[in-house]
Design an enzyme around this catalytic site. Structure first.
Site, PDB file in Angstrom:
ATOM      1  N   ASP A   1      60.326  65.109  27.564  1.00 55.70           N
ATOM      2  CA  ASP A   1      59.652  63.863  27.209  1.00 55.70           C
ATOM      3  C   ASP A   1      59.979  62.797  28.256  1.00 55.70           C
ATOM      4  O   ASP A   1      61.154  62.595  28.608  1.00 55.70           O
ATOM      5  CB  ASP A   1      60.107  63.389  25.822  1.00 55.70           C
ATOM      6  N   ILE A   2      58.927  62.143  28.778  1.00 56.93           N
ATOM      7  CA  ILE A   2      59.131  61.101  29.786  1.00 56.93           C
ATOM      8  C   ILE A   2      59.771  59.881  29.112  1.00 56.93           C
ATOM      9  O   ILE A   2      59.279  59.391  28.083  1.00 56.93           O
ATOM     10  CB  ILE A   2      57.790  60.710  30.443  1.00 56.93           C
TER      11      ILE A   2
ATOM     12  N   GLU B   1      53.099  62.078  26.367  1.00 57.61           N
ATOM     13  CA  GLU B   1      54.012  62.169  27.507  1.00 57.61           C
ATOM     14  C   GLU B   1      55.028  63.286  27.317  1.00 57.61           C
ATOM     15  O   GLU B   1      56.065  63.322  27.963  1.00 57.61           O
ATOM     16  CB  GLU B   1      54.741  60.835  27.716  1.00 57.61           C
TER      17      GLU B   1
END
Length: 359
Positions: free
Chosen positions: A239-240, A282
């Site tokens: 996950d960004i 994301e």
């Protein structure tokens, strides 16, 4: 002049040569059967020498010589077949002049030409049969005596009509061939379109990784395969970090650039056996196969450290980080349990400072 034969034409030419030998054998057996079991007006010596032996030798010599010419002069292959068939037909007709229907053997070379779908060869064959008929009529009194005035007109007309029919058959065959080719081409185009559409349905348009639906298909297959073989694989969720802030600060277009760049780093790091997907906005999901714990952790750490050291000019040289949760499949584990374990590790990575991997 024909210079090259396709593999199919070579195969059929070989079959015709074999058929010629078969015709010679059938002719010999038919004559012998007729002499032994049917009324036959010939003495023993006359039959065996002048009806059985000499004509068979002539036919065999004709086919054998023509086959040699065909072997060493390939560009004359089709014409040699037709000439040999014509001579073979004339010899059999001369031997059976009392059989009125025997003149139908003039059709043999025409039928041979039809097999190869060449109009010029068919016309050549037809002309050769007419010349053969004329020469046989002039030179063989026995044959001439068995023909009526009507036969003199009917036989050439019959040869001409059959030639015309042969040309029509070839034309129809070409039409069917073209129609079949069009159908196959259309089918191939549909298959290509289907493959493109299926790929588009499986791939995320922005990152060019698998989408969520396609990921679950591979996930299910991985579970089934590993469950049957008691083998293991790894599920990693990435996950960004602070992606909402990136979108709010730099705009969604820059956010899309970041997503594409993360996806590119993932693709460059994993092996061809692994599966990478954009799972959510994301968030990314990886299925890692044929590896152990140490290598799996090293792989996702490579992705994390590579990204954290990559400066983004679109963001003024700033870097982007990701958090990762990774876990391994154990025999008997359900899909939900495996995913929940990886998700908890990702949550822990997020809550313990981000830009880290939790295993």
């Amino acid at each position: 002049m024909i210079t090259n034969l396709t593999n199919s034409e070579t195969t059929w030419a070989r079959k015709i040569w074999i058929s010629y030998w078969y015709i010679i054998g059938v002719q010999l057996l038919a004559q012998l059967f007729s002499y032994l079991f049917l009324p036959y007006d010939a003495q023993v010596v006359e039959f065996y020498y002048y009806v059985l032996l000499f004509p068979t030798l002539k036919m065999s010599a004709t086919v054998g010589l023509a086959w040699i010419v065909n072997k060493y002069f390939r560009k004359y292959s089709f014409h040699t077949l037709v000439v040999a068939g014509t001579i073979l037909a004339i010899l059999i007709i001369r031997l059976n002049t009392d059989i009125r229907i025997i003149s139908a053997l003039f059709l043999l070379p025409i039928l041979v030409s039809v097999i190869f779908y060449r109009s010029r060869l068919t016309f050549f064959s037809a002309i050769l049969q007419l010349l053969g008929f004329i020469l046989l009529y002039i030179g063989d009194e026995s044959y001439r005596s068995h023909l009526s005035d009507f036969d003199l007109v009917a036989i050439p007309c019959f040869i001409g009509a059959c030639t015309l029919l042969a040309i029509n058959i070839m034309s129809r065959g070409r039409e069917l061939q073209e129609a079949l080719l069009k159908t196959m081409t259309a089918k191939q185009e549909l298959m290509i379109q289907y493959a493109i559409m299926r790929k588009q349905a499986q791939i995320d348009s922005l990152t060019h990784l698998y989408n969520q639906a396609s990921f679950y298909e591979h996930f299910d297959m991985a579970l089934t395969y590993s469950g049957e073989r008691s083998s293991s694989f790894f599920l990693a969720l990435l996950d960004i970090d602070n992606f909402k802030t990136i979108n709010d600060t730099f705009g969604h277009l820059i956010g899309d650039v970041v997503l594409s760049r993360v996806a590119q780093i993932i693709k460059e790091t994993i092996s061809s056996n692994d599966i990478a997907a954009r799972y959510g906005g994301e968030e990314f999901a990886l299925l890692l196969f044929e590896t152990d714990v140490a290598r799996a952790i090293k792989l996702v750490e490579t992705i994390r450290t590579t990204l954290s050291s990559t400066k983004h000019e679109e963001m003024g040289g700033k870097v982007v980080t990701i958090s990762i949760g990774i876990t391994s499949y154990e025999p008997g584990m359900s899909k939900e349990t495996l995913f929940e374990k990886a998700d908890k590790k990702l949550y822990k990575a997020k809550n313990s400072g981000k830009n880290r991997t939790v295993t």
